[in-house]
Design a protein around this motif. Structure first.
Motif, PDB file in Angstrom:
ATOM      1  N   PRO A 144       0.753  -1.329  -0.149  1.00  0.00           N
ATOM      2  CA  PRO A 144       0.251   0.285  -0.336  1.00  0.00           C
ATOM      3  C   PRO A 144       0.944   1.232  -0.097  1.00  0.00           C
ATOM      4  CG  PRO A 144       0.293  -1.412   2.171  1.00  0.00           C
ATOM      5  CD  PRO A 144       0.575  -1.931   1.428  1.00  0.00           C
ATOM      6  N   ARG A 145       0.592   2.351  -0.404  1.00  0.00           N
ATOM      7  CA  ARG A 145       1.188   3.267  -0.806  1.00  0.00           C
ATOM      8  C   ARG A 145       1.387   4.278   0.774  1.00  0.00           C
ATOM      9  NH1 ARG A 145      -2.125   8.267  -4.414  1.00  0.00           N
ATOM     10  NH2 ARG A 145       0.242   8.627  -3.811  1.00  0.00           N
ATOM     11  N   ASP A 146       1.122   4.216   2.307  1.00  0.00           N
ATOM     12  CA  ASP A 146       1.329   3.891   3.294  1.00  0.00           C
ATOM     13  C   ASP A 146       2.111   2.923   4.013  1.00  0.00           C
ATOM     14  OD1 ASP A 146      -0.652   2.559   3.435  1.00  0.00           O
ATOM     15  OD2 ASP A 146      -1.684   3.813   5.191  1.00  0.00           O
ATOM     16  N   ALA A 147       3.260   1.796   3.302  1.00  0.00           N
ATOM     17  CA  ALA A 147       3.426   0.892   3.854  1.00  0.00           C
ATOM     18  C   ALA A 147       5.007   1.771   3.671  1.00  0.00           C
ATOM     19  CB  ALA A 147       4.094  -0.010   3.366  1.00  0.00           C
ATOM     20  N   ILE A 148       5.357   1.742   4.638  1.00  0.00           N
ATOM     21  CA  ILE A 148       7.638   2.319   4.771  1.00  0.00           C
ATOM     22  C   ILE A 148       8.192   1.395   4.256  1.00  0.00           C
ATOM     23  CG2 ILE A 148       7.444   3.364   6.952  1.00  0.00           C
ATOM     24  CD1 ILE A 148       8.439   1.116   8.430  1.00  0.00           C
ATOM     25  N   GLN A 149       9.401   1.519   3.582  1.00  0.00           N
ATOM     26  CA  GLN A 149      10.620   1.127   2.958  1.00  0.00           C
ATOM     27  C   GLN A 149      11.529   1.116   3.168  1.00  0.00           C
ATOM     28  OE1 GLN A 149      13.232   1.163  -1.030  1.00  0.00           O
ATOM     29  NE2 GLN A 149      12.079   2.224  -0.878  1.00  0.00           N
ATOM     30  N   LEU A 150      11.897  -0.488   3.638  1.00  0.00           N
ATOM     31  CA  LEU A 150      13.559  -0.603   4.886  1.00  0.00           C
ATOM     32  C   LEU A 150      14.293  -1.390   3.603  1.00  0.00           C
ATOM     33  CD1 LEU A 150      13.686  -2.159   8.528  1.00  0.00           C
ATOM     34  CD2 LEU A 150      14.862  -3.503   6.656  1.00  0.00           C
ATOM     35  N   VAL A 151      15.324  -1.364   3.953  1.00  0.00           N
ATOM     36  CA  VAL A 151      16.993  -1.969   3.002  1.00  0.00           C
ATOM     37  C   VAL A 151      17.800  -2.175   4.956  1.00  0.00           C
ATOM     38  CG1 VAL A 151      18.517  -1.412   1.462  1.00  0.00           C
ATOM     39  CG2 VAL A 151      16.241  -0.352   0.902  1.00  0.00           C
ATOM     40  N   SER A 152      17.979  -3.391   3.745  1.00  0.00           N
ATOM     41  CA  SER A 152      18.989  -3.724   5.182  1.00  0.00           C
ATOM     42  C   SER A 152      20.347  -4.479   3.810  1.00  0.00           C
ATOM     43  CB  SER A 152      18.700  -4.832   6.089  1.00  0.00           C
ATOM     44  OG  SER A 152      19.855  -5.476   6.541  1.00  0.00           O
ATOM     45  N   MET A 153      21.341  -3.750   4.685  1.00  0.00           N
ATOM     46  CA  MET A 153      22.254  -4.652   3.951  1.00  0.00           C
ATOM     47  C   MET A 153      23.975  -4.613   3.990  1.00  0.00           C
ATOM     48  SD  MET A 153      24.757  -2.620   0.623  1.00  0.00           S
ATOM     49  CE  MET A 153      25.472  -3.804  -0.649  1.00  0.00           C
ATOM     50  N   ASN A 154      24.998  -5.454   4.156  1.00  0.00           N
ATOM     51  CA  ASN A 154      26.248  -5.536   4.742  1.00  0.00           C
ATOM     52  C   ASN A 154      27.170  -5.017   3.920  1.00  0.00           C
ATOM     53  OD1 ASN A 154      29.173  -6.587   5.379  1.00  0.00           O
ATOM     54  ND2 ASN A 154      28.197  -7.931   6.971  1.00  0.00           N
ATOM     55  N   VAL A 155      27.901  -4.135   3.973  1.00  0.00           N
ATOM     56  CA  VAL A 155      28.511  -3.329   2.955  1.00  0.00           C
ATOM     57  C   VAL A 155      30.038  -2.869   3.029  1.00  0.00           C
ATOM     58  CG1 VAL A 155      26.747  -1.209   3.492  1.00  0.00           C
ATOM     59  CG2 VAL A 155      29.041  -1.000   4.558  1.00  0.00           C
ATOM     60  N   MET A 156      30.465  -4.039   3.706  1.00  0.00           N
ATOM     61  CA  MET A 156      31.517  -4.229   3.872  1.00  0.00           C
ATOM     62  C   MET A 156      32.781  -2.967   3.852  1.00  0.00           C
ATOM     63  SD  MET A 156      33.284  -6.962   1.054  1.00  0.00           S
ATOM     64  CE  MET A 156      35.633  -7.404   0.363  1.00  0.00           C
ATOM     65  N   HIS A 157      32.593  -2.512   4.401  1.00  0.00           N
ATOM     66  CA  HIS A 157      33.523  -1.132   4.877  1.00  0.00           C
ATOM     67  C   HIS A 157      33.132  -0.684   4.022  1.00  0.00           C
ATOM     68  CE1 HIS A 157      34.269  -2.954   8.417  1.00  0.00           C
ATOM     69  NE2 HIS A 157      34.888  -4.313   8.314  1.00  0.00           N
ATOM     70  N   PHE A 158      32.123  -0.900   3.125  1.00  0.00           N
ATOM     71  CA  PHE A 158      32.496   0.098   1.773  1.00  0.00           C
ATOM     72  C   PHE A 158      33.611  -0.132   0.539  1.00  0.00           C
ATOM     73  CE2 PHE A 158      30.299   3.749   4.506  1.00  0.00           C
ATOM     74  CZ  PHE A 158      28.752   2.886   4.205  1.00  0.00           C
ATOM     75  N   SER A 159      34.302  -1.406   0.925  1.00  0.00           N
ATOM     76  CA  SER A 159      36.192  -1.556   0.312  1.00  0.00           C
ATOM     77  C   SER A 159      35.573  -2.461  -1.217  1.00  0.00           C
ATOM     78  CB  SER A 159      36.947  -1.636   1.509  1.00  0.00           C
ATOM     79  OG  SER A 159      36.255  -3.287   1.888  1.00  0.00           O
ATOM     80  N   TYR A 160      34.127  -2.681  -0.945  1.00  0.00           N
ATOM     81  CA  TYR A 160      34.385  -4.390  -2.319  1.00  0.00           C
ATOM     82  C   TYR A 160      34.789  -3.474  -3.480  1.00  0.00           C
ATOM     83  CZ  TYR A 160      31.885  -7.659  -5.246  1.00  0.00           C
ATOM     84  OH  TYR A 160      31.502  -8.894  -6.173  1.00  0.00           O
ATOM     85  N   PRO A 161      35.494  -4.488  -4.513  1.00  0.00           N
ATOM     86  CA  PRO A 161      36.276  -3.830  -5.334  1.00  0.00           C
ATOM     87  C   PRO A 161      35.404  -4.026  -7.011  1.00  0.00           C
ATOM     88  CG  PRO A 161      36.943  -5.847  -5.084  1.00  0.00           C
ATOM     89  CD  PRO A 161      36.258  -5.816  -3.634  1.00  0.00           C
ATOM     90  N   MET A 162      35.958  -2.779  -6.981  1.00  0.00           N
ATOM     91  CA  MET A 162      34.810  -2.712  -8.080  1.00  0.00           C
ATOM     92  C   MET A 162      35.593  -2.636  -9.244  1.00  0.00           C
ATOM     93  SD  MET A 162      31.370  -2.205  -6.837  1.00  0.00           S
ATOM     94  CE  MET A 162      30.790  -0.981  -7.750  1.00  0.00           C
ATOM     95  N   PRO A 163      34.753  -2.673 -10.764  1.00  0.00           N
ATOM     96  CA  PRO A 163      35.377  -2.735 -11.735  1.00  0.00           C
ATOM     97  C   PRO A 163      36.226  -1.467 -11.863  1.00  0.00           C
ATOM     98  CG  PRO A 163      32.653  -3.590 -12.012  1.00  0.00           C
ATOM     99  CD  PRO A 163      33.597  -3.455 -11.018  1.00  0.00           C
ATOM    100  N   GLU A 164      36.801  -1.118 -12.867  1.00  0.00           N
ATOM    101  CA  GLU A 164      37.404   0.116 -12.921  1.00  0.00           C
ATOM    102  C   GLU A 164      36.938   1.138 -14.094  1.00  0.00           C
ATOM    103  OE1 GLU A 164      41.209  -1.010 -15.863  1.00  0.00           O
ATOM    104  OE2 GLU A 164      42.348  -1.565 -14.276  1.00  0.00           O
TER     105      GLU A 164
END
Length: 362
Positions: free
Chosen positions: A98-118
C-alpha cells in the motif's frame, strides 16, 4: 527371467538409496530444532539440505522415466520436507505494498571496500546512488567503515543517522523517522554486534534491531571448497583431513553464534512483553534452515519467506549461494514484496529490500 531379476534388484537398490536420501534430507531439513550451543554439528547440518533435496528431485526424474510407481517415494519425501522446502525456497503470489507502507533496506556493506570494475564508481557511491534512487524510509547497514565522512556521503538533510560502535564493528541506521534512542544488546564477541534503535513512527515507538552475527570467517579457498561440496564437484568425504578441518571450523562458529542469537531473542522477548513493536534485520550468517532463524521465526514473521518467491540468495561468493541476511517483523506489521536486490553488486552481500505496513487495529 534373468533380466526381470536384475531389474527388480536394481529397483530395490535405487529405492533404498532414494529412501536413505530422504531420511538424510529430513535430518538436515529439521536440523534447526537442535540447539546450536549443545548440538552444533547437527544444528549446522541444514547447510546440506538443498543438496539432498536436489538429489531427491533427480530420483523423481528417474522414477518418471523408468518405473512410474516409484514416483511415490520422492513425492512423499517432498511432502515430509514441505516446511524446510518452503523455508529454503518460498512460493508466494506477488502483492504490491500500500502507498503508506514504509520501505526498509538492510545491507552488509563490507566497509564500503568491495572491489568495483575500473569503469565504475566505488562501492560507497554505488550504494549512495541506490539509496538516492530508491529513497528507503529506513536503511540499516552492517560492517560499516569507521570513517564518518563516508556516512555523511550516504546521508541527507531528510535522513536521521545513528550508529553503535563495538571494537570497530559499526552498525549504522538511517531513517526519515526520528531516532529517539539506541543501545547495544550485550553478548560476548570481539568482532560482532547487535544493537537496538528506537524510532518514532507515526507517534508509536518502534524498536529496530540490527545485527551482524558471528561469521564463518572462511578463506577464499575454504569458501570455494564449500561451494564444490554443495554442488557435488568437490571432495564429499567427511573424513578427509581438509574436510574435517573445515567442518570443525563451521561447527565451532555455529556454537559461538548460539549465545548471540539467544541474547537478541531475550531482548526481543523483553521488548515485546511491554507491547512494543519490533523490526529485526541484518546479517545473520545463517541460512533459513538454522537454529538462529528458527528462534527468530518462533517470535516474529520472516518477511522474505512470507512474501517472496525463490531461494533469494543474499551471499554469492566462490560457488557459495546462501540467504544469510534476513528481515523479521512483529505481528502488528504486514510485510510486502521482500526482495533481494541482486543487481546491486557493491559488497559481498546483496541488500534486502522490504515494505512494511503497520496494522493500527492491533
Amino acid at each position: 527371467m534373468m533380466l526381470k531379476k536384475v531389474k527388480s534388484l536394481s529397483i530395490r537398490i535405487i529405492g533404498g538409496a532414494n529412501i536413505s536420501t530422504i531420511l538424510i534430507a529430513i535430518l538436515t531439513g529439521y536440523s534447526d530444532r537442535f540447539d546450536a550451543a549443545t548440538s552444533p554439528l547437527l544444528s549446522c547440518s541444514g547447510l546440506a539440505f538443498p543438496l539432498f533435496a536436489l538429489i531427491n528431485g533427480l530420483f523423481l526424474l528417474f522414477w518418471v522415466f523408468f518405473w512410474w510407481r516409484g514416483v511415490i517415494i520422492p513425492v512423499l519425501g517432498f511432502l515430509v520436507c514441505y516446511f524446510p522446502m518452503r523455508a529454503f525456497c518460498p512460493l508466494n503470489l506477488p502483492s504490491d505494498p500500500p502507498r503508506d507502507a514504509i520501505q526498509l533496506v538492510s545491507m552488509n556493506v563490507m566497509h564500503f571496500s568491495y572491489p568495483m570494475p575500473e569503469d565504475s564508481v566505488d562501492a560507497l557511491h554505488t550504494i549512495k546512488r541506490y539509496i538516492d534512487r530508491t529513497k528507503p524510509d529506513i536503511a540499516c547497514f552492517q560492517e560499516v567503515s569507521p570513517f564518518r565522512e563516508q556516512w555523511n556521503t550516504l546521508g541527507g538533510k531528510d535522513r536521521n543517522i545513528e550508529y553503535i560502535d563495538h571494537n570497530g564493528n559499526i552498525l549504522l541506521t538511517m531513517s526519515r523517522f526520528p531516532i529517539i534512542g539506541k543501545e547495544r544488546i550485550p553478548y560476548e564477541s570481539a568482532g560482532n554486534l547487535s544493537a537496538a534503535f528506537h524510532l518514532l513512527i507515526d507517534g508509536d515507538t518502534v524498536t529496530l534491531v540490527s545485527n551482524h552475527f558471528q561469521s564463518f570467517s572462511l578463506s577464499k579457498e575454504e569458501r570455494s571448497e564449500v561451494g564444490k561440496i554443495i554442488d557435488g564437484s568437490g571432495d564429499r568425504n567427511p573424513r578427509s583431513t581438509g574436510n574435517r578441518l573445515l567442518i570443525s571450523k563451521i561447527v565451532n562458529v555455529t556454537r559461538r553464534r548460539a549465545p548471540q542469537i539467544k541474547a537478541v531473542t531475550h531482548y526481543i522477548d523483553s521488548i515485546r512483553s511491554k507491547g512494543r513493536s519490533v523490526i529485526v534485520c541484518g546479517d545473520f550468517n545463517e541460512t533459513p534452515i538454522s537454529f538462529s532463524h528458527r528462534q527468530m521465526e518462533k517470535r516474529l514473521t520472516d518477511c522474505y519467506s512470507s512474501t517472496a518467491t525463490g531461494p533469494g540468495f543474499t551471499f554469492e561468493q566462490n560457488g557459495m549461494h546462501f540467504r544469510i541476511d534476513h528481515v523479521f517483523c512483529s505481528p502488528d506489521w504486514t510485510p510486502y514484496r521482500c526482495q533481494v536486490v541482486d543487481r546491486l553488486r557493491a559488497s559481498d552481500h546483496y541488500p534486502l529490500r522490504c515494505w512494511l505496513k503497520k496494522d493500527t487495529k492491533r
